[in-house]
Design an enzyme around this catalytic site. Structure first.
Site, PDB file in Angstrom:
ATOM      1  N   ARG A  89      34.105  41.360  13.400  1.00  0.00           N
ATOM      2  CA  ARG A  89      33.931  40.080  13.483  1.00  0.00           C
ATOM      3  C   ARG A  89      32.642  39.783  12.802  1.00  0.00           C
ATOM      4  NH1 ARG A  89      32.957  38.227  19.563  1.00  0.00           N
ATOM      5  NH2 ARG A  89      30.845  39.042  19.209  1.00  0.00           N
TER       6      ARG A  89
ATOM      7  N   HIS B  54      41.166  57.828  57.954  1.00  0.00           N
ATOM      8  CA  HIS B  54      41.384  56.586  57.301  1.00  0.00           C
ATOM      9  C   HIS B  54      40.321  56.846  56.249  1.00  0.00           C
ATOM     10  CE1 HIS B  54      39.683  52.336  56.715  1.00  0.00           C
ATOM     11  NE2 HIS B  54      41.020  52.244  56.872  1.00  0.00           N
TER      12      HIS B  54
ATOM     13  N   MET C  48      47.089  46.852  58.380  1.00  0.00           N
ATOM     14  CA  MET C  48      47.840  46.152  59.548  1.00  0.00           C
ATOM     15  C   MET C  48      47.993  46.563  60.661  1.00  0.00           C
ATOM     16  SD  MET C  48      50.389  43.985  56.771  1.00  0.00           S
ATOM     17  CE  MET C  48      51.021  45.582  56.081  1.00  0.00           C
TER      18      MET C  48
ATOM     19  N   CYS D 277      40.932  40.726  22.631  1.00  0.00           N
ATOM     20  CA  CYS D 277      39.626  41.690  22.316  1.00  0.00           C
ATOM     21  C   CYS D 277      38.449  41.269  23.382  1.00  0.00           C
ATOM     22  CB  CYS D 277      39.072  41.575  20.902  1.00  0.00           C
ATOM     23  SG  CYS D 277      38.480  39.976  20.393  1.00  0.00           S
TER      24      CYS D 277
ATOM     25  N   TYR E 186      48.537  44.310  20.356  1.00  0.00           N
ATOM     26  CA  TYR E 186      47.815  45.350  20.890  1.00  0.00           C
ATOM     27  C   TYR E 186      46.682  44.567  21.662  1.00  0.00           C
ATOM     28  CZ  TYR E 186      44.183  43.209  17.876  1.00  0.00           C
ATOM     29  OH  TYR E 186      43.754  42.194  16.930  1.00  0.00           O
TER      30      TYR E 186
ATOM     31  N   GLU F 189      39.440  31.540  20.807  1.00  0.00           N
ATOM     32  CA  GLU F 189      38.596  31.575  21.945  1.00  0.00           C
ATOM     33  C   GLU F 189      38.225  29.925  22.377  1.00  0.00           C
ATOM     34  OE1 GLU F 189      35.181  33.838  21.225  1.00  0.00           O
ATOM     35  OE2 GLU F 189      35.341  33.242  19.010  1.00  0.00           O
TER      36      GLU F 189
ATOM     37  N   SER G 290      43.306  37.159  17.318  1.00  0.00           N
ATOM     38  CA  SER G 290      42.722  37.852  18.464  1.00  0.00           C
ATOM     39  C   SER G 290      42.304  36.863  19.636  1.00  0.00           C
ATOM     40  CB  SER G 290      41.990  38.881  17.970  1.00  0.00           C
ATOM     41  OG  SER G 290      41.268  39.766  19.077  1.00  0.00           O
TER      42      SER G 290
ATOM     43  N   ARG H  17      56.149  58.446  53.321  1.00  0.00           N
ATOM     44  CA  ARG H  17      55.691  57.362  52.156  1.00  0.00           C
ATOM     45  C   ARG H  17      55.247  58.100  50.795  1.00  0.00           C
ATOM     46  NH1 ARG H  17      50.842  54.324  55.352  1.00  0.00           N
ATOM     47  NH2 ARG H  17      49.441  56.022  55.422  1.00  0.00           N
TER      48      ARG H  17
ATOM     49  N   LYS I  30      57.741  51.125  55.094  1.00  0.00           N
ATOM     50  CA  LYS I  30      57.975  52.166  56.522  1.00  0.00           C
ATOM     51  C   LYS I  30      59.400  52.106  56.834  1.00  0.00           C
ATOM     52  CE  LYS I  30      54.385  52.521  58.908  1.00  0.00           C
ATOM     53  NZ  LYS I  30      53.193  52.320  59.902  1.00  0.00           N
TER      54      LYS I  30
ATOM     55  N   GLY J 177      46.284  51.614  57.266  1.00  0.00           N
ATOM     56  CA  GLY J 177      45.481  51.005  58.316  1.00  0.00           C
ATOM     57  C   GLY J 177      45.153  49.571  58.163  1.00  0.00           C
TER      58      GLY J 177
ATOM     59  N   GLY K 193      39.990  36.035  22.262  1.00  0.00           N
ATOM     60  CA  GLY K 193      38.430  36.212  22.713  1.00  0.00           C
ATOM     61  C   GLY K 193      38.685  35.878  24.157  1.00  0.00           C
ATOM     62  N   THR K 194      39.419  36.404  25.135  1.00  0.00           N
ATOM     63  CA  THR K 194      39.449  35.713  26.483  1.00  0.00           C
ATOM     64  C   THR K 194      38.020  35.417  27.105  1.00  0.00           C
ATOM     65  OG1 THR K 194      39.829  38.141  27.097  1.00  0.00           O
ATOM     66  CG2 THR K 194      41.764  36.789  26.917  1.00  0.00           C
TER      67      THR K 194
END
Length: 950
Positions: A647, A470, A111, A889, A909, A803, A822, A343, A29, A109, A824-825
């Site tokens: 897999r 709002h 703050m 993946c 990827y 993994e 790959s 803004r 702002k 809105g 495997g998270t």
């Protein structure tokens, strides 16, 4: 200098000798106020206390205003006085101020703001005299007390608003503007009395007012609303607000004064049209808060044509200057226009795409700039459902249409109604990813305190407010359907009811709202997939959908811009066709176990598990092989030479077995239950194509049921996620790995014979030891060699999922055998953090609230911990094999911040579920653009240094 003046066409902020709109220092702002001032736009003079001072407040000075700050503030006040001719605290010509927040990133809105600061029992009289308008002065005073008591003193808004409401009722009026001078004087006295009763008081000393207001705005950087907003919109928690102190201009001085909010283009649809609202004889908070339903901005041309023409000219300049759609606030004081803020405008997903395409086609911006305008998650918003037109017709005919409000944020929402944010949060507290409680938040008007309930709700309905209120702003940003200004409704938040005509709906009743049309219906209306989804799923032709065409144009730009490819997690032909429609560059994960769960397949899988010897298993493996081969053929055919990563089986075998007697009986009763008794044919003498309970006999039926239960008990594990699964299952059951490898290669040969290129990739899950991968790779390569002798050569790649933490730590060893990794998270986070992804929901929220973790690691990559392990695996793997292809993946592959992190790691990827591909692609493009911009800035800095050293 801890504060920077702006006014008289010049900004005092000149860090390098010239003006620079630095949002890090001045906040968004503040930077834009300084920019408008420098551009010669009419902006009330003021000054900005930079974010560095707010940081000092929180960190260095332990919640105290920095030493010496108020002395500097009063010097800046004198500069404002010189510009306006008024004087702060003067009893004849008092200078009043607004004190407003403004962080680097826009948080509408969240703050705090205080208007009319400087009024007290004496200056209110001076203001009345100077303005020759006693009513205006007392209206401003009562507004100041309301805002100050809430923002600074912590008094809940409804305490004084209730007194205001009672006053209007007692006077028989609807709007604040209908109250007389005497009514307003009485209100001020009643406000003071109520505050005294609560042990609170608004100071009469104007300097003390300003000091407390500045401190309150600084503190609001970390209020609960701001914390929730930062978390939900990926804004770093360290971001704090600057403080803007600005000379007041007044839209409530009479009918020749007004205040308004607008956009240079329609933020709901993206249409190139002047859009916004205003109120005569009002202040800015009236419009944004939705206290009164405002008028369309186009009406301003009739009421104040000169001011309207000037507003059009100024805002057109602003859009060209900032190269983006602008959300602006203005005040007209006795016919003179002042700009209070500009803004980049928050907009709906549909508007975001349309505006980006239009601005590029107009030659106003570059494709890179267009891509940076669209939030990645907005690509998902456009896939949200819409109401079935036929169902709407039926509902209208049945008299269920309750009325129409303002269509503020598009989309369809159905749910039970709740009247407070807290009630919505409570109603949805036990929601899971797969099970959502549908709730509509109903309010007279929303305010920033409702942010948590708005986030949890399916949609938002308000009785007052307009398209820039709002509720409308936040609804569009969150992608929530919203209908506002539904004036047919009377909301009683105490009784928790909403009256519409002669009908009363209470908490828990069902409403349906259409944020695209503004319609509100009683009861539930069925929904349909969005237009884009219908094209993707083959229900609508692409050429018949302009929405789809523009959507894909933007995705095409993103694909060209991104370095990181976007693949798909896809298990079925339907999944792959959707991925193909979104132009996935490969399949990063095809989970073979998901192919076993069909009613026509599970009996053969169960029969294989029940078999006791390899010879008994083989007939069932052969049948499963044929089914899998058919599945893989469909994947290869759709992808046409793009990589398809399959897999091998991952879950433990007991997950395939029915658990209860009812489930077992259901399975045995299937037409394919012969699969379960063929293995017992020699013992039971049965060889029928279908077995009923009567035909098999009660005794044998019970024996077979017990066999299933006994085998399930044998396979049961106390901790199956760390048990007999993944590569461990393949090592102990090599015939399963061999069967799956054969199915993959036979499918590849079959498709290749049709002249369609194939690129199979076989991925072994849960590898922690290189020797595990070697064991499975040997089986796969033996099957491949055997089939090559029969069918000729066909290339493939063999890799593994990283993994298990040990897999990441020994990635250099594993890369000797793996041609790709790959991550495997899903499991990698589970194992690294020691969090069960099935149970962590019980404590994740408190962890986030207490600041122990910044976000849910099941949704966003834990970059400092799990992310560091990923980084190490990348480095180790590529030390061994420099051309090692690495992707991700897990579910994180479709989450924007995680995608950006994967780009930073140098992955090739990310693989996401089909409908998250657009989100991932936009995030990947933005990650690359951000990196290029940083590099460009570094090059510029290096050039400046070189020039300086000559």
């Amino acid at each position: 200098m801890p504060a920077y003046f702006f006014g008289d066409g010049r900004s005092e902020f000149r860090p390098d000798g010239g003006f620079k709109p630095d949002k890090d220092t001045l906040g968004g702002k503040g930077a834009n106020l300084h920019s408008m001032t420098e551009a010669g736009i009419s902006v009330p003079p003021g000054f900005t206390i930079p974010t560095t001072e707010t940081n000092r407040y929180f960190v260095q000075d332990n919640g105290q205003l920095p030493d010496g700050l108020m002395d500097v503030v009063m010097q800046k006040v004198e500069m404002v006085e010189a510009a306006t001719g008024n004087k702060f605290g003067d009893e004849d010509r008092p200078q009043l101020f607004s004190v407003r927040s403004g962080a680097k990133f826009s948080m509408p809105g969240m703050m705090d703001t205080i208007l009319n600061l400087g009024l007290n029992n004496k200056t209110v009289l001076g203001l009345a005299k100077a303005a020759n308008n006693e009513r205006f002065a007392w209206d401003s005073y009562r507004r100041f007390i309301q805002m100050f008591s809430n923002v600074v003193l912590g008094v809940k808004k409804d305490v004084l608003e209730e007194i205001l409401s009672e006053k209007k009722v007692s006077r028989g009026v609807k709007n604040d503007t209908e109250l007389t001078v005497d009514d307003l004087k009485e209100l001020v006295a009643e406000y003071k009395a109520k505050l005294k009763e609560l042990g609170a008081e608004v100071p009469q000393d104007e300097r003390r007012q300003l000091e407390l207001a500045i401190e309150a705005v600084m503190k609001s950087s970390n209020n609960e609303r701001a914390i929730v907003y930062k978390r939900d919109f990926n804004i770093p928690k360290e971001i704090v607000s600057a403080v803007n102190v600005q000379a007041m201009v007044f839209g409530n001085m009479g009918e020749d004064s007004a205040t308004g909010v607008g956009f240079t283009r329609n933020p709901e649809t993206g249409a190139n049209e002047f859009y916004g609202e205003f109120l005569s004889n009002a202040q800015g908070e009236d419009v944004v808060a939705g206290v009164r339903t405002p008028l369309k901005l186009k009406r301003l041309a009739e009421v104040m044509p000169e001011a309207y023409a000037q507003l059009r000219e100024v805002t057109t300049r602003l859009e060209k200057f900032f190269r983006n759609v602008q959300d602006f606030e203005f005040t007209i004081e006795r016919g003179k226009l002042y700009m209070l803020q500009t803004r980049d405008g928050k907009r709906s997903a549909q508007a975001a795409v349309n505006i980006a395409v239009d601005l590029v086609e107009e030659g106003a911006i570059t494709i890179e700039e267009a891509l940076m305008m669209i939030e990645p998650e907005q690509m998902s918003h456009l896939l949200h459902p819409v109401f079935d037109p036929e169902e709407k017709k039926v509902a209208i005919k049945a008299g269920r249409l309750l009325g129409q409000g303002i269509n503020a944020s598009p989309g369809a929402a159905v749910g039970r109604i709740e009247f407070t944010a807290e009630a919505v949060v409570l109603a949805t507290a036990n929601d899971t990813k797969d099970k959502k409680t549908k709730v509509i938040l109903v309010r007279k008007e929303t305010n920033p305190d409702d942010i948590s309930g708005m986030k949890a709700a399916q949609g938002i309905l308000t009785a007052t407010g307009g398209a820039t209120s709002h509720a409308a702003l936040v609804g569009r940003q969150m992608g929530k359907p919203a209908v506002v200004g539904f004036s047919a409704a009377e909301v009683d938040e105490k009784a928790r009811t909403i009256r519409i005509g002669d009908r009363v709906f209470k908490e828990g009743d069902i409403l349906s709202i259409d944020g695209t049309t503004g319609e509100v219906f009683a009861g539930e209306i069925m929904t349909l997939p969005s237009e884009i989804k219908r094209v993707v799923e083959g229900q609508l032709k692409a050429e018949d959908s302009p929405v789809y065409q523009r959507y894909m144009k933007v995705l095409g730009w993103a694909k060209e811009a991104a370095e990181l490819e976007v693949w798909a997690n896809a298990d079925t032909a339907k999944d792959v066709k959707i991925a193909d429609a979104f132009e996935a560059q490969g399949v990063g994960l095809a989970r073979t176990e998901h192919m076993f769960f069909g009613d026509d397949r599970i009996p053969y899988m169960v029969a294989m598990i029940l078999s006791e010897t390899p010879a008994e298993k083989q007939p069932f493996l052969d049948k499963i092989l044929a089914m899998q081969r058919s599945d893989f053929i469909s994947l290869f055919e759709v992808m046409k030479g793009r990589p398809v990563t399959i897999r091998t089986i991952d879950p433990p075998l007991h997950e395939f077995l029915p658990k209860t007697d009812a489930d077992i009986d259901k399975l045995l009763s299937s037409i394919h239950s012969v699969a379960l008794v063929e293995q017992l044919e020699r013992k039971l003498g049965i060889s029928k194509e279908g077995v009923t309970r009567d035909e098999l006999g009660e005794e044998l039926w019970l024996a077979l049921r017990e066999k299933v239960k006994r085998r399930s008990a044998e396979l049961h594990e106390a901790n199956p996620m760390m048990g007999h699964r993944g590569t461990r299952l393949g090592i102990t059951n090599p015939e399963i790995t061999a069967m799956q490898a054969r199915a993959i290669f036979e499918a590849a040969f079959a498709v290749a014979r049709k002249g369609i290129p194939v690129k199979p990739k076989i991925m072994i899950p849960l590898v922690g030891f290189a020797a595990e991968l070697k064991d499975q790779a040997t089986i796969v390569r033996e099957v491949h060699a055997e089939l090559e002798k029969e069918h000729g050569p066909i290339a493939f790649q063999l890799g593994t999922m990283i993994e298990v933490p040990r897999g990441g730590l020994t990635a250099d060893e594993i890369a000797l055998l793996a041609e790709f990794f790959s991550f495997g998270t899903n499991d990698l986070h589970q194992y690294t953090l020691g969090f069960s992804r099935d149970d962590a929901g019980k404590f994740i929220a408190p962890y986030i609230d207490k600041g122990i973790i910044p976000a849910d690691p099941t949704q966003k990559i834990d970059q400092p911990g799990t992310g560091k392990l990923m980084w190490l695996a990348v480095q180790l793997g590529r030390e061994t094999r420099p051309d090692l292809e690495i992707g991700i993946c897990g579910e994180h592959g479709g989450e924007p911040t995680s995608v950006e992190f994967c780009h930073a790691l140098g992955l090739n990827y990310v693989s996401a579920s089909p409908y998250r591909i657009p989100v991932a692609r936009m995030a990947a493009a933005q990650a690359w653009i951000k990196e290029r911009r940083i590099e460009d800035e570094l090059r510029k800095s290096a050039k400046v240094l070189q020039e300086a050293s000559k």
